[in-house]
Write a protein that holds these residues in place. Structure first.
Motif, PDB file in Angstrom:
ATOM      1  N   PHE A  44     -17.014   1.569 -45.787  1.00 57.44           N
ATOM      2  CA  PHE A  44     -17.028   0.229 -45.193  1.00 57.44           C
ATOM      3  C   PHE A  44     -16.292   0.200 -43.857  1.00 57.44           C
ATOM      4  O   PHE A  44     -16.821  -0.283 -42.845  1.00 57.44           O
ATOM      5  N   PHE A  45     -15.074   0.724 -43.824  1.00 58.54           N
ATOM      6  CA  PHE A  45     -14.294   0.651 -42.584  1.00 58.54           C
ATOM      7  C   PHE A  45     -14.814   1.623 -41.523  1.00 58.54           C
ATOM      8  O   PHE A  45     -14.688   1.352 -40.322  1.00 58.54           O
ATOM      9  N   LEU A  67      -6.122  -6.477 -42.115  1.00 54.64           N
ATOM     10  CA  LEU A  67      -6.071  -5.448 -43.156  1.00 54.64           C
ATOM     11  C   LEU A  67      -5.634  -4.118 -42.549  1.00 54.64           C
ATOM     12  O   LEU A  67      -6.409  -3.426 -41.885  1.00 54.64           O
ATOM     13  N   ASP A  68      -4.373  -3.775 -42.750  1.00 56.34           N
ATOM     14  CA  ASP A  68      -3.853  -2.520 -42.224  1.00 56.34           C
ATOM     15  C   ASP A  68      -3.697  -1.505 -43.355  1.00 56.34           C
ATOM     16  O   ASP A  68      -4.059  -1.769 -44.501  1.00 56.34           O
ATOM     17  N   ARG A  69      -3.143  -0.359 -43.037  1.00 52.40           N
ATOM     18  CA  ARG A  69      -3.055   0.698 -44.046  1.00 52.40           C
ATOM     19  C   ARG A  69      -2.117   0.326 -45.193  1.00 52.40           C
ATOM     20  O   ARG A  69      -2.291   0.802 -46.319  1.00 52.40           O
ATOM     21  N   TRP A  70      -1.124  -0.541 -44.917  1.00 51.81           N
ATOM     22  CA  TRP A  70      -0.247  -0.979 -46.000  1.00 51.81           C
ATOM     23  C   TRP A  70      -0.998  -1.873 -46.974  1.00 51.81           C
ATOM     24  O   TRP A  70      -0.753  -1.819 -48.190  1.00 51.81           O
ATOM     25  N   ALA A  71      -1.923  -2.671 -46.454  1.00 55.72           N
ATOM     26  CA  ALA A  71      -2.754  -3.499 -47.335  1.00 55.72           C
ATOM     27  C   ALA A  71      -3.646  -2.617 -48.202  1.00 55.72           C
ATOM     28  O   ALA A  71      -3.831  -2.883 -49.397  1.00 55.72           O
ATOM     29  N   ILE A  72      -4.181  -1.560 -47.603  1.00 57.65           N
ATOM     30  CA  ILE A  72      -5.044  -0.637 -48.357  1.00 57.65           C
ATOM     31  C   ILE A  72      -4.242   0.031 -49.468  1.00 57.65           C
ATOM     32  O   ILE A  72      -4.689   0.131 -50.617  1.00 57.65           O
ATOM     33  N   PHE A 121     -11.806   3.994 -53.249  1.00 58.05           N
ATOM     34  CA  PHE A 121     -11.357   4.577 -51.985  1.00 58.05           C
ATOM     35  C   PHE A 121     -12.552   5.004 -51.135  1.00 58.05           C
ATOM     36  O   PHE A 121     -12.596   4.742 -49.926  1.00 58.05           O
ATOM     37  N   ARG A 122     -13.530   5.648 -51.745  1.00 57.80           N
ATOM     38  CA  ARG A 122     -14.711   6.081 -51.007  1.00 57.80           C
ATOM     39  C   ARG A 122     -15.508   4.891 -50.481  1.00 57.80           C
ATOM     40  O   ARG A 122     -16.062   4.933 -49.382  1.00 57.80           O
ATOM     41  N   LEU A 141      -7.848   3.097 -42.998  1.00 58.03           N
ATOM     42  CA  LEU A 141      -7.692   4.197 -43.948  1.00 58.03           C
ATOM     43  C   LEU A 141      -7.221   5.482 -43.288  1.00 58.03           C
ATOM     44  O   LEU A 141      -6.997   6.488 -43.979  1.00 58.03           O
ATOM     45  N   GLU A 142      -7.084   5.470 -41.935  1.00 58.29           N
ATOM     46  CA  GLU A 142      -6.593   6.665 -41.242  1.00 58.29           C
ATOM     47  C   GLU A 142      -5.230   7.060 -41.801  1.00 58.29           C
ATOM     48  O   GLU A 142      -4.313   6.245 -41.872  1.00 58.29           O
ATOM     49  N   GLY A 143      -5.118   8.297 -42.221  1.00 63.49           N
ATOM     50  CA  GLY A 143      -3.857   8.789 -42.753  1.00 63.49           C
ATOM     51  C   GLY A 143      -3.673   8.577 -44.237  1.00 63.49           C
ATOM     52  O   GLY A 143      -2.670   9.023 -44.809  1.00 63.49           O
ATOM     53  N   ILE A 144      -4.608   7.870 -44.887  1.00 63.03           N
ATOM     54  CA  ILE A 144      -4.509   7.647 -46.338  1.00 63.03           C
ATOM     55  C   ILE A 144      -5.402   8.657 -47.053  1.00 63.03           C
ATOM     56  O   ILE A 144      -6.590   8.793 -46.730  1.00 63.03           O
TER      57      ILE A 144
END
Length: 328
Positions: free
Chosen positions: A103-104, A62-67, A97-98, A118-121
């Motif tokens: 969680f992460f 699960l990377d930021r694109w998945a998020i 989102f919160r 979620l870093e950068g999102i």
């Protein structure tokens, strides 16, 4: 892709396993059941998304694109199962989102991941809704229905609803807080009420003479019961939060009081009335049981708007130019 911490030869952890570990950790930290249900519900939808996308087998997939894919799909009503395809509101999307952020971040603290996907999102918080209190006329109409019930012989119903309205108006209690009040929580002589708030936090609120008198009158009609809960139905059973909400809803309908909100609207009314008199958001924070000033600031902003609108009545450029709204 989020990096795996420690030994890279360890068996992959599925998203479902990590979610269960996260929820177990929250239970161990004594989070409220309602909070646990909130996290479980939101993460169940995220898990459904991950399974559809083939990403649920290993949390490291699960990377930021998945998020971003998940959050974008939420806005289109995806990942909700077959029975609810209605797109959620902007506020609900921000809640997801919160949830993912909590969680992460936990995954990073516990060594499951080296960094959060979620870093950068950034998902902007939706603007808060305008706080709408009950007007004085609304309160008078609610109480008039209670008085009518008492005159017509429905003494328990009328006295209960009158006391409930005045206690809510005088304390700003949340729905669950007022529904869970027990006889032992109330000191009528001093007008003090012990409240079990969010997260099991206790606080003390005060009843004025009017609310105290109304509560005493109701308790005389309530009489002795086999349970300690203050609010009862006409059959004598304790009112659950849903029962209190339904009582207020019916009272509003009978009184012809329009507008959104039921029990929580009394909380808004109390907060604004308190700030009009005391002008101290820190004291209001204590009385409402807010853990931070963030929520309390909503009421200071609402009061500022109200003051501005009243000032405009005196300073309307159009009225001053054309003479309307002025006497003579």
């Amino acid at each position: 892709m989020p990096k795996r911490r420690g030994n890279t030869h360890l068996k992959a952890l599925s998203l479902e396993q990590v979610i269960e570990a996260f929820l177990f950790s929250l239970r161990a930290e004594n989070y409220a059941p309602k909070t646990l249900k909130y996290y479980r519900s939101n993460l169940a939808r995220f898990l459904r998304f991950a399974k559809i996308k083939g990403l649920a087998g290993d949390v490291h997939l699960l990377d930021r694109w998945a998020i971003r894919d998940f959050l974008s799909g939420l806005k289109d009503g995806l990942w909700s199962g077959p029975y609810n395809r209605r797109p959620p509101s902007a506020i609900t999307v921000h809640h997801y989102f919160r949830t993912l952020r909590a969680f992460f971040n936990w995954c990073v603290r516990e060594g499951v991941l080296e960094e959060s996907p979620l870093e950068g999102i950034v998902v902007k918080s939706p603007p808060p809704k305008v706080v709408e209190p009950y007007s004085n006329e609304d309160i008078r109409r609610l109480l008039a229905v209670c008085e009518m019930d008492i005159r017509q012989g429905a003494h328990l119903l009328g006295a209960r609803n009158r006391a409930m309205v005045l206690v809510l108006l005088d304390t700003g209690l949340r729905l669950k807080e007022i529904a869970s009040l027990r006889l032992e929580d109330v000191d009528l002589e001093r007008g003090l009420v012990k409240v079990q708030g969010k997260g099991g936090k206790e606080r003390i609120v005060r009843l004025g003479a009017t609310a105290r008198s109304a509560l005493l009158a109701y308790l005389l009609h309530r009489g002795k019961r086999e349970h300690p809960y203050i609010w009862v139905s006409e059959e004598g059973r304790p009112l659950a939060p849903e029962g209190v909400a339904q009582a207020v809803r019916r009272l509003k309908e009978r009184a012809g009081v329009k507008g959104p909100g039921r029990v929580h609207r009394f909380r808004h009314t109390f907060a604004l009335e308190f700030l009009r008199r005391a002008r101290d958001p820190f004291l209001l924070q204590i009385l409402l049981g807010h853990s931070t000033l963030e929520m309390t600031r909503r009421y200071t902003a609402a009061l500022g708007l109200e003051d501005a609108l009243k000032a405009h009545e005196m300073a309307s450029p159009a009225d001053r130019l054309l003479g309307r709204g002025q006497k003579g």
